[in-house]
Scaffold this motif. Structure first.
Motif, PDB file in Angstrom:
ATOM      1  N   LEU A 130      10.562  -6.803   3.126  1.00 29.28           N
ATOM      2  CA  LEU A 130       9.462  -6.448   2.231  1.00 29.28           C
ATOM      3  C   LEU A 130       8.294  -5.834   2.994  1.00 29.28           C
ATOM      4  CD1 LEU A 130       9.278  -9.568  -0.104  1.00 29.28           C
ATOM      5  CD2 LEU A 130      10.472  -7.418  -0.496  1.00 29.28           C
ATOM      6  N   PHE A 131       7.964  -6.431   4.115  1.00 28.59           N
ATOM      7  CA  PHE A 131       6.735  -6.037   4.800  1.00 28.59           C
ATOM      8  C   PHE A 131       7.043  -5.779   6.261  1.00 28.59           C
ATOM      9  CE2 PHE A 131       6.140  -9.341   1.637  1.00 28.59           C
ATOM     10  CZ  PHE A 131       5.634  -8.550   0.631  1.00 28.59           C
ATOM     11  N   GLN A 132       6.822  -4.558   6.672  1.00 26.13           N
ATOM     12  CA  GLN A 132       7.113  -4.192   8.048  1.00 26.13           C
ATOM     13  C   GLN A 132       5.787  -4.018   8.795  1.00 26.13           C
ATOM     14  OE1 GLN A 132       8.524  -2.084   5.394  1.00 26.13           O
ATOM     15  NE2 GLN A 132       9.990  -3.748   5.208  1.00 26.13           N
TER      16      GLN A 132
ATOM     17  N   ASP B  84       5.241  -2.864  11.555  1.00 29.61           N
ATOM     18  CA  ASP B  84       5.162  -1.665  12.403  1.00 29.61           C
ATOM     19  C   ASP B  84       4.983  -0.387  11.591  1.00 29.61           C
ATOM     20  OD1 ASP B  84       7.678  -1.881  11.319  1.00 29.61           O
ATOM     21  OD2 ASP B  84       8.712  -2.113  13.229  1.00 29.61           O
ATOM     22  N   LYS B  85       4.440  -0.515  10.392  1.00 31.89           N
ATOM     23  CA  LYS B  85       4.145   0.681   9.614  1.00 31.89           C
ATOM     24  C   LYS B  85       2.970   1.450  10.204  1.00 31.89           C
ATOM     25  CE  LYS B  85       5.805  -0.839   5.111  1.00 31.89           C
ATOM     26  NZ  LYS B  85       5.350  -1.475   3.867  1.00 31.89           N
ATOM     27  N   GLN B  86       2.833   2.699   9.779  1.00 27.83           N
ATOM     28  CA  GLN B  86       1.810   3.544  10.410  1.00 27.83           C
ATOM     29  C   GLN B  86       0.415   3.307   9.861  1.00 27.83           C
ATOM     30  OE1 GLN B  86       3.254   4.636   7.666  1.00 27.83           O
ATOM     31  NE2 GLN B  86       2.564   6.651   7.007  1.00 27.83           N
ATOM     32  N   TYR B  87       0.305   2.535   8.780  1.00 25.75           N
ATOM     33  CA  TYR B  87      -1.016   2.304   8.210  1.00 25.75           C
ATOM     34  C   TYR B  87      -1.406   0.839   8.398  1.00 25.75           C
ATOM     35  CZ  TYR B  87       1.668   0.491   4.250  1.00 25.75           C
ATOM     36  OH  TYR B  87       2.544  -0.216   3.468  1.00 25.75           O
ATOM     37  N   ASP B  88      -2.620   0.521   8.058  1.00 27.29           N
ATOM     38  CA  ASP B  88      -3.132  -0.840   8.199  1.00 27.29           C
ATOM     39  C   ASP B  88      -2.470  -1.736   7.154  1.00 27.29           C
ATOM     40  OD1 ASP B  88      -4.545  -3.175   8.232  1.00 27.29           O
ATOM     41  OD2 ASP B  88      -6.528  -2.245   8.119  1.00 27.29           O
TER      42      ASP B  88
ATOM     43  N   TYR C 276      -3.491  -4.282   3.979  1.00 20.82           N
ATOM     44  CA  TYR C 276      -3.694  -3.953   2.563  1.00 20.82           C
ATOM     45  C   TYR C 276      -2.484  -4.286   1.702  1.00 20.82           C
ATOM     46  CZ  TYR C 276      -8.022  -1.733   3.921  1.00 20.82           C
ATOM     47  OH  TYR C 276      -9.281  -1.518   4.385  1.00 20.82           O
TER      48      TYR C 276
ATOM     49  N   GLY D  90      11.116  -9.758   6.160  1.00 18.78           N
ATOM     50  CA  GLY D  90      11.095  -8.493   6.912  1.00 18.78           C
ATOM     51  C   GLY D  90      11.435  -7.294   6.052  1.00 18.78           C
TER      52      GLY D  90
ATOM     53  N   TYR E 238       0.832  -1.197   0.000  1.00 25.54           N
ATOM     54  CA  TYR E 238       0.000   0.000   0.000  1.00 25.54           C
ATOM     55  C   TYR E 238       0.874   1.256   0.000  1.00 25.54           C
ATOM     56  CZ  TYR E 238      -3.418   3.460   1.534  1.00 25.54           C
ATOM     57  OH  TYR E 238      -4.218   4.562   1.599  1.00 25.54           O
ATOM     58  N   GLU E 239       1.975   1.162   0.674  1.00 28.41           N
ATOM     59  CA  GLU E 239       2.886   2.301   0.821  1.00 28.41           C
ATOM     60  C   GLU E 239       3.264   2.955  -0.502  1.00 28.41           C
ATOM     61  OE1 GLU E 239       5.998   1.722   3.777  1.00 28.41           O
ATOM     62  OE2 GLU E 239       7.476   2.170   2.253  1.00 28.41           O
ATOM     63  N   ILE E 240       3.556   2.131  -1.502  1.00 28.52           N
ATOM     64  CA  ILE E 240       4.010   2.706  -2.768  1.00 28.52           C
ATOM     65  C   ILE E 240       2.957   2.640  -3.875  1.00 28.52           C
ATOM     66  CG2 ILE E 240       6.491   2.479  -2.373  1.00 28.52           C
ATOM     67  CD1 ILE E 240       6.302  -0.094  -4.146  1.00 28.52           C
ATOM     68  N   ALA E 241       1.831   1.991  -3.606  1.00 29.29           N
ATOM     69  CA  ALA E 241       0.779   1.938  -4.630  1.00 29.29           C
ATOM     70  C   ALA E 241      -0.593   2.022  -3.964  1.00 29.29           C
ATOM     71  CB  ALA E 241       0.893   0.647  -5.444  1.00 29.29           C
ATOM     72  N   PRO E 242      -0.810   3.048  -3.141  1.00 25.50           N
ATOM     73  CA  PRO E 242      -2.040   3.071  -2.337  1.00 25.50           C
ATOM     74  C   PRO E 242      -3.323   2.961  -3.162  1.00 25.50           C
ATOM     75  CG  PRO E 242      -0.966   5.242  -2.320  1.00 25.50           C
ATOM     76  CD  PRO E 242      -0.003   4.272  -2.939  1.00 25.50           C
TER      77      PRO E 242
END
Lengths: 574, 574
Positions: free
Chosen positions: B415-417, B419-423, B426, B413, B211-215
């Motif tokens: 690829l997918f963190q 502890d990101k600030q969004y849900d 997705y 790890g 989601y971070e780079i293609a919301p």
């Protein structure tokens, strides 16, 4: 073409409109009218009307008369409406009015040009440092619908006006991966030639299947793969290869080919025709070789720590060694010659996963990091990573001719007809695991033409220079700590930033826990402010750290400085 | 934007040029100069100069003075050169002069617009029946180099002028897959909305990873997959899915998921954790399920003729049944309910390969052909086939939530963190076998918005009407013979054309041999004349026959008539 000789339009949103509305314009009536006439053509007046105006312009010598007449022609339409293209022209037009619809040519051209206007504005802003990298919204915000932007699909069509709004909004709420301060991924940048190549590829909309339907692209692929094999160092560029939808699939090809090479009966008899096979790969591999072991063999058979464990033969057959050339996090290169010696000794397949590091082969200064790559049986090399080619563009290159199609051919009569009138050895479908295969070659071929081999070399060297600049800058700088010793081999610079509040804490669990939260917090603040983006992750027993990677051709030293300033600014009070 | 408010340019090649050279223009100096000034900005004069002119235009009220001044500003440059964009502007420009180069904005815009000019002309001609479908050349001819078109790559860069020539030539020697008379593949047509979507996708150049780079794209994918599941008939559209690079890979996902569902330990322990597995598929399958058996299991385990052999349990575990919904050659649909009953009885995974036929789900009139699809565990559905979405666009849809990511997650790890600030639910990467995943959703989403569900329905119904028209026309017509009995279920119409010379021959080997050569010969003549394209192949014991498929939205009855006329014309004397 002749019928369109009068087509003029504006590249920015409403230049004519703002011009027309200026005070100056009012007193400059003659000139304005003249533009009106021309713009009328472009802004969606009927093609017929546009032609009339043009014809008139070309036939009359008298300026005043010309202007009066074009005024008459246009008087029936509202002047303002002619200036707001989207609102007036597209609100009553629908997809069904575009080609192949009757009289669809004019709306089609207008619509495409309006889309291009949106895209060129986006391109322009992407390179403008005063533009943000992103305008962050949470998933629920976008799902609830931003003003005028509703993601839901419905039974009834939307007008082309809404479609254009959707295009603008899609870009507005997205991430500018070509922005000079976007460092978040291995694939960054927006190469203008590559972009043009993709636009053309979409317009040609064909399939890499056969020479019959993609004659030029199939030959471009063949020549480009040969060139890549020459650069790898295989004699005369001999061998085989294919472009696949990404590094994971290219690596999957390598495992399948190796298995077929050693146990060809697997193709018809399945895994029972082979013993239990072992694959070796580095602990710091990209996830895909491990994943391919799951697909094709199984992941417990992917031995980690090849160097510490050595070749293990406990009832299994060691078949495949994956040498990582540019690991995802550290950018580390395995020693290919040493692995090649082991592979020769034990008759194993040597694959070099150069998805990330393969690009360094283009640089005379840095290609020594892949020294020994010419001894590999197969190589994955993703131009869409270090070489700045738009995603997707990944190649699997194979030293031995014949095994790729030997492994994958199904000889499906409906796909490949040997009785065609041309030399069917150019058909590629029997090499591929795909039936439909996207044309990934053209953008890459075009970039190579436009930059030359030396252009790629300059790009690689520049990115590595920049990462050296970053490394030199932060190594030993207060508040920074490097994650691994020594100079990075690739552009990956991995570091912790320690806010003042935790710098002097004694080493221990508490400090680790605090530090683990720093990178996620800074990243969140970065994304909310939209100023820059860089990745972070934990690795093994190491708590979250930043991984800076530089593949973006737009980045300069000032952007590197901006990044560290931003990290320090946002991390100051954590 | 403000700095660009003056940018005006011409969409066609040389409108201003031809205007300037006209007799009329000479006596109409005032007007012409004014255009010059504006065009100077667009035609590659330096941005600085352009800005000066604009600034001036906006500040001065006096027309005469304005024109004199802009004339002065431009006097140093050669007037003609400003009009021949390609010849004069791009011959001394190189990729390195484009953005992110300093002062690169102006040449970048000019170059992109020139490319767009090439592309829009191509689009226009694609729908023009007086244009040929292709201009055929043999591989050796293209490799030897056509005039000015050289496929070889070199160390040094080519000028942008040459790059534009290369773009034109690439299209010139290619195949117009959107031409109303192109019937060669399952994927045909050039949808203008889809094309716009692809252009935007390339410009955004991001990755479906997170989601971070293609919301926006990630949410569009989620909503579109849900909509597709609703159309399949799964309650509330529940389930999961992902877009993959094509039907073969979507089918591969289905096999992997099924294997994981029944034998989850395969993920970590490999194939030794599972017994010998059996997959069933129709004899008239697309090749990909068979091929996936090779990748994942093995092809001898793909039992053909499920109906005649029944479920075979000779020491193996039957795991997976592939119901073909729209076979590649005949367009035949397996009876899904019957297969679902067998799957329920024997606890097997039911996959529906609707790569070709899935589109019929959009039609209230034709969706009954996939009756029972709601009982499937997974469905492959390629919008890039019957729905006219540009290639690549293929979805794998799964009824049960969780198995897709259960099967493919590697929890990398880097690829997918979490502890990101969004849900982060997705993020899609843990569902995919790919790390980099091309954005295939946007063009499809945009087409759905623009056409509505009913637009797709109309397209499907129209194509099936056309194939019915063809079937009715040639069934029983002299010289034609249908390959299978009964009305086609999909748009596939399979037939032999018998030239007059062999019509009256007695059935037998000699006639078969002659007939086998007819389709290849007619096809070769078709391609050489470039008028139309249709596929042919043998199948089982049937000699070469034509397979007509209609997915092209531009095709009409007149094009069907043209095809049969052309077959008769070219086959007359064989």
């Amino acid at each position: 073409m002749s019928g369109d000789a009068c087509l003029i339009f504006s590249a920015s949103s409403h230049p004519i409109s703002s011009f027309a509305q200026s005070e100056m314009a009012k007193s400059w009536n003659v000139q304005l009218k003249c533009y009106d006439a021309w713009c009328g053509v472009a802004h969606g007046c009927s093609r017929k009307l546009g032609m009339k105006i043009c014809g008139f312009l070309q036939k009359n010598n008298n300026l005043e008369e010309k202007i009066r007449s074009s005024k008459d022609l246009l008087d029936n339409s509202d002047r303002d409406s002619r200036f707001r293209r989207t609102e007036t022209d597209f609100s009553n037009l629908f997809a069904r009015d575009l080609l192949p619809a009757k009289n669809g040519e004019e709306p089609t051209m207008q619509f495409l040009l309006e889309v291009v206007d949106i895209l060129t504005n986006y391109v322009r802003k992407t390179f403008d440092r005063s533009t943000k990298v992103l305008d962050f919204h949470h998933p629920h915000q976008l799902l609830e619908g931003m003003e005028g932007f509703n993601l839901e699909l419905s039974d009834q069509p939307e007008s082309l006006e809404q479609i254009l709004v959707d295009c603008r909004d899609t870009l507005k709420y997205g991430v500018r991966t070509g922005h000079p301060r976007f460092f978040n991924q291995l694939s960054t940048g927006l190469d203008i030639i590559g972009l043009s190549g993709e636009w053309l590829t979409s317009t040609a909309n064909t399939n890499m299947f056969t020479y019959e339907i993609a004659p030029v692209f199939v030959l471009m692929e063949q020549l480009t793969l040969k060139k890549m094999r020459e650069i790898i160092g295989w004699p005369d560029g001999e061998g085989d290869g294919i472009f696949s939808p990404g590094g994971a699939i290219s690596n999957m090809y390598s495992v399948m080919i190796a298995r077929y090479k050693f146990f060809p009966e697997v193709k018809t008899k399945g895994m029972t025709a082979a013993p239990r096979l072992v694959l070796f790969t580095s602990e710091h591999q990209n996830r895909s070789p491990k994943q391919n072991a799951t697909i094709s063999i199984h992941s417990n058979n992917t031995r980690l720590h090849i160097h510490s464990h050595g070749v293990c033969l406990q009832g299994c057959v060691p078949m495949f060694v994956n040498a990582t050339a540019g690991s995802t996090v550290y950018g580390a290169f395995d020693p290919i010659h040493e692995l090649a010696d082991i592979c020769e000794k034990y008759n194993m397949w040597l694959h070099v996963d150069g998805a990330w590091g393969g690009g360094l082969l283009m640089s005379r200064k840095h290609r020594h990091k892949l020294c020994g790559v010419e001894r590999a049986n197969s190589v994955t090399w993703n131009p869409h990573k270090m070489m700045g080619v738009p995603l997707q563009c990944s190649a699997i290159l194979v030293r031995e001719r014949g095994v790729l199609s030997g492994c994958n051919s199904m000889c499906a009569g409906y796909l490949f007809q040997p009785d065609k009138q041309y030399d069917v050895s150019y058909d590629t479908g029997d090499k591929a695991i795909q039936c439909g295969r996207h044309v990934d070659i053209f953008k890459f071929w075009l970039m190579w033409k436009a930059k030359g081999t030396i252009g790629f070399e300059q790009h690689i060297d520049k990115c590595l220079d920049l990462s050296h600049y970053l490394y030199t800058k932060i190594k030993g700088r207060e508040g920074y700590q490097m994650v691994f010793d020594g100079e990075p081999q690739h552009t990956n610079v991995c570091f912790w930033y320690l806010p003042p509040g935790i710098r002097d804490m004694p080493d221990g669990q508490e400090k680790r826990e605090k530090l683990h939260k720093v990178a996620p917090k800074i990243k969140a603040l970065m994304m909310e402010s939209g100023t820059t983006m860089v990745g972070y992750q934990p690795q093994g027993d190491k708590v979250n750290f930043f991984r800076m990677v530089i593949s973006n051709p737009a980045a300069t030293r000032s952007d590197i400085d901006f990044l560290t300033d931003e990290i320090e600014r946002l991390g100051q009070d954590l």
